[in-house]
Motif scaffolding. Structure first.
Motif, PDB file in Angstrom:
ATOM      1  N   ALA A 261       0.819  -1.210   0.000  1.00 20.98           N
ATOM      2  CA  ALA A 261       0.000   0.000   0.000  1.00 20.98           C
ATOM      3  C   ALA A 261       0.856   1.265   0.000  1.00 20.98           C
ATOM      4  N   ARG A 262       2.111   1.147   0.377  1.00 21.11           N
ATOM      5  CA  ARG A 262       3.018   2.293   0.412  1.00 21.11           C
ATOM      6  C   ARG A 262       3.800   2.463  -0.888  1.00 21.11           C
ATOM      7  N   ILE A 263       3.599   1.561  -1.827  1.00 17.75           N
ATOM      8  CA  ILE A 263       4.321   1.611  -3.110  1.00 17.75           C
ATOM      9  C   ILE A 263       3.404   2.211  -4.169  1.00 17.75           C
ATOM     10  N   PRO A 264       3.832   3.261  -4.853  1.00 15.32           N
ATOM     11  CA  PRO A 264       2.977   3.850  -5.894  1.00 15.32           C
ATOM     12  C   PRO A 264       2.879   2.948  -7.107  1.00 15.32           C
ATOM     13  N   GLY A 265       1.821   3.148  -7.888  1.00 19.50           N
ATOM     14  CA  GLY A 265       1.689   2.426  -9.139  1.00 19.50           C
ATOM     15  C   GLY A 265       0.646   1.333  -9.137  1.00 19.50           C
ATOM     16  N   VAL A 266      -0.004   1.074  -7.978  1.00 20.35           N
ATOM     17  CA  VAL A 266      -1.029   0.032  -7.911  1.00 20.35           C
ATOM     18  C   VAL A 266      -2.389   0.656  -8.191  1.00 20.35           C
ATOM     19  N   SER A 267      -3.218  -0.039  -8.953  1.00 21.62           N
ATOM     20  CA  SER A 267      -4.567   0.444  -9.245  1.00 21.62           C
ATOM     21  C   SER A 267      -5.563  -0.701  -9.086  1.00 21.62           C
ATOM     22  N   VAL A 268      -6.806  -0.362  -8.806  1.00 19.39           N
ATOM     23  CA  VAL A 268      -7.865  -1.357  -8.637  1.00 19.39           C
ATOM     24  C   VAL A 268      -8.350  -1.816 -10.008  1.00 19.39           C
ATOM     25  N   VAL A 269      -8.533  -3.124 -10.150  1.00 20.77           N
ATOM     26  CA  VAL A 269      -9.028  -3.714 -11.398  1.00 20.77           C
ATOM     27  C   VAL A 269     -10.368  -4.378 -11.101  1.00 20.77           C
ATOM     28  N   GLU A 270     -11.422  -3.829 -11.625  1.00 18.58           N
ATOM     29  CA  GLU A 270     -12.751  -4.430 -11.436  1.00 18.58           C
ATOM     30  C   GLU A 270     -12.892  -5.651 -12.334  1.00 18.58           C
ATOM     31  N   ASN A 271     -13.696  -6.615 -11.864  1.00 20.28           N
ATOM     32  CA  ASN A 271     -13.990  -7.822 -12.653  1.00 20.28           C
ATOM     33  C   ASN A 271     -12.718  -8.523 -13.124  1.00 20.28           C
ATOM     34  N   ALA A 272     -11.767  -8.656 -12.211  1.00 23.76           N
ATOM     35  CA  ALA A 272     -10.523  -9.352 -12.536  1.00 23.76           C
ATOM     36  C   ALA A 272     -10.748 -10.862 -12.492  1.00 23.76           C
ATOM     37  N   GLU A 273      -9.869 -11.608 -13.159  1.00 23.76           N
ATOM     38  CA  GLU A 273      -9.917 -13.064 -13.135  1.00 23.76           C
ATOM     39  C   GLU A 273      -8.523 -13.616 -12.902  1.00 23.76           C
ATOM     40  N   ASP A 274      -8.435 -14.669 -12.061  1.00 22.99           N
ATOM     41  CA  ASP A 274      -7.157 -15.343 -11.917  1.00 22.99           C
ATOM     42  C   ASP A 274      -6.963 -16.306 -13.083  1.00 22.99           C
ATOM     43  N   HIS A 275      -5.838 -16.993 -13.096  1.00 24.59           N
ATOM     44  CA  HIS A 275      -5.528 -17.847 -14.239  1.00 24.59           C
ATOM     45  C   HIS A 275      -6.500 -19.012 -14.384  1.00 24.59           C
ATOM     46  N   ALA A 276      -7.182 -19.382 -13.306  1.00 28.60           N
ATOM     47  CA  ALA A 276      -8.166 -20.462 -13.362  1.00 28.60           C
ATOM     48  C   ALA A 276      -9.550 -19.965 -13.755  1.00 28.60           C
ATOM     49  N   ARG A 278     -11.376 -17.712 -12.051  1.00 31.73           N
ATOM     50  CA  ARG A 278     -12.202 -17.283 -10.922  1.00 31.73           C
ATOM     51  C   ARG A 278     -12.238 -15.753 -10.879  1.00 31.73           C
ATOM     52  N   SER A 279     -13.409 -15.213 -10.715  1.00 34.33           N
ATOM     53  CA  SER A 279     -13.561 -13.756 -10.751  1.00 34.33           C
ATOM     54  C   SER A 279     -13.380 -13.166  -9.359  1.00 34.33           C
ATOM     55  N   GLY A 280     -12.984 -11.920  -9.344  1.00 35.98           N
ATOM     56  CA  GLY A 280     -12.782 -11.217  -8.081  1.00 35.98           C
ATOM     57  C   GLY A 280     -12.402  -9.780  -8.348  1.00 35.98           C
ATOM     58  N   ILE A 281     -11.884  -9.149  -7.331  1.00 37.92           N
ATOM     59  CA  ILE A 281     -11.397  -7.778  -7.469  1.00 37.92           C
ATOM     60  C   ILE A 281      -9.882  -7.825  -7.550  1.00 37.92           C
ATOM     61  N   GLY A 282      -9.320  -7.028  -8.446  1.00 38.19           N
ATOM     62  CA  GLY A 282      -7.892  -7.111  -8.692  1.00 38.19           C
ATOM     63  C   GLY A 282      -7.130  -5.858  -8.298  1.00 38.19           C
TER      64      GLY A 282
END
Length: 326
Positions: A261-276, A278-282
């Motif tokens: 959380a202290r590192i810049p450059g991260v953004s929220v990804v809606e409707n993300a999917e893992d490699h299998a 499965r949907s979630g928040i990214g």
């Protein structure tokens, strides 16, 4: 160009032709290189119940392969050289040719990471003895060409303290052998077993457990290992490589998320999917021109893995071949 700028560019630009792989592809290809040097180390095995494969019960061919010379160890989190074109982009950012070189901070992502950390800290830790093994089951892929992507599932057992050999069972879901000299014959469809030698360069559960739980102290260590504060993506990639095992260690996991959380450059990804699938928040970030996405269950905020490697199960077991709850 000023002399210091030329020196910085010379440091950033590697020799031509050096490959760049994502961390999970690099780990798999490293194993494949070991396979090529010791061809008996991987043997096709029929699908069936998992067996206790510890100690003398290992298959003779696998045990014999373990005695053969292995390539020099290379830390799984070691920095991989950037090709010339990509390095020029990085150099431009660092030296101010194409922007500030510092990604923006996304407050929504910061808030989500802190929520994930709070949830992680509340989970029950998994007790582990040094004589036990960490079991991790994943699903991923390795890209050979744009039209040849090999998908696999892997079950891996590694010693809690890293002082004993481990074991991997890899099932490739696709991949056709093209000929007797096919360098990718170890990645054809089917299940193969592989004995993993003791590797001091692979991080262990004990090492993750020993990480500082203060996020600022942890972040300083991560940046030091990742090569400097000018590369936040590299630091985030390193954190991601520890998240599988951190699911067993609530304090370490929470500290890793708070450090992220202290590192810049991260953004929220809606409707993300893992490699299998499965949907979630990214939570997404870029490293070396590639997009990485960590994926979490939208309700429980449980770590599901990433868009490159889905985490299907983790646990601690007494013997190689066992699974949690078996």
């Amino acid at each position: 160009m000023r002399p210091e700028e030329r020196e910085e560019l010379a440091r950033l630009l590697p020799s031509p032709g050096e490959p760049v792989l994502s961390s999970d592809r690099h780990a798999l290809m490293k194993d494949h290189l070991m396979l090529e040097l010791t061809p008996d180390a991987l043997k096709p095995t029929p699908d069936g119940p998992e067996l206790a494969l510890d100690g003398p019960e290992l298959a003779p061919a696998v045990a014999a392969a373990a005695e053969r010379p292995r390539p020099a160890a290379r830390r799984r989190f070691a920095l991989i050289a950037v090709p010339v074109a990509a390095a020029v982009v990085v150099a431009a950012a660092v030296l101010g040719f194409g922007g500030s070189g510092t990604p923006a901070t996304d407050q929504e992502a910061v808030d989500l990471l802190n929520r994930i950390a709070t949830v992680a800290a509340a989970r029950e830790p998994v007790a582990a003895r040094d004589d036990q093994y960490v079991y991790v089951r994943t699903q991923g892929s390795v890209t050979i060409t744009d039209k040849d992507v090999r998908h696999f599932r892997e079950k891996r057992w590694t010693a809690v303290d890293g002082k004993r050999e481990g074991f991997a069972r890899i099932t490739f879901l696709n991949g056709v052998k093209k000929g007797p000299r096919d360098p990718l014959q170890g990645m054809t469809k089917g299940t193969r077993d592989m004995r993993l030698g003791v590797d001091p360069n692979v991080i262990t559960l004990r090492e993750v457990e020993a990480l500082p739980t203060d996020p600022d102290a942890l972040l300083r260590r991560i940046y030091a290992d990742a090569g400097g504060e000018d590369r936040p993506g590299r630091a985030l990639e390193r954190i991601g490589q520890m998240l599988d095992q951190a699911t067993l260690l609530p304090e370490a996991g929470a500290a890793l998320y708070r450090a992220a959380a202290r590192i810049p450059g991260v953004s929220v990804v809606e409707n993300a999917e893992d490699h299998a699938g499965r949907s979630g928040i990214g939570l997404g970030f870029e490293e070396r021109g590639e997009r990485h996405v960590w994926v979490f269950d939208e309700e429980s905020l449980t770590y599901l893995g990433s868009d490159r490697s889905a985490l299907l199960a983790t646990g601690v077991v007494d013997r190689i071949g066992e699974t949690p709850g078996s």
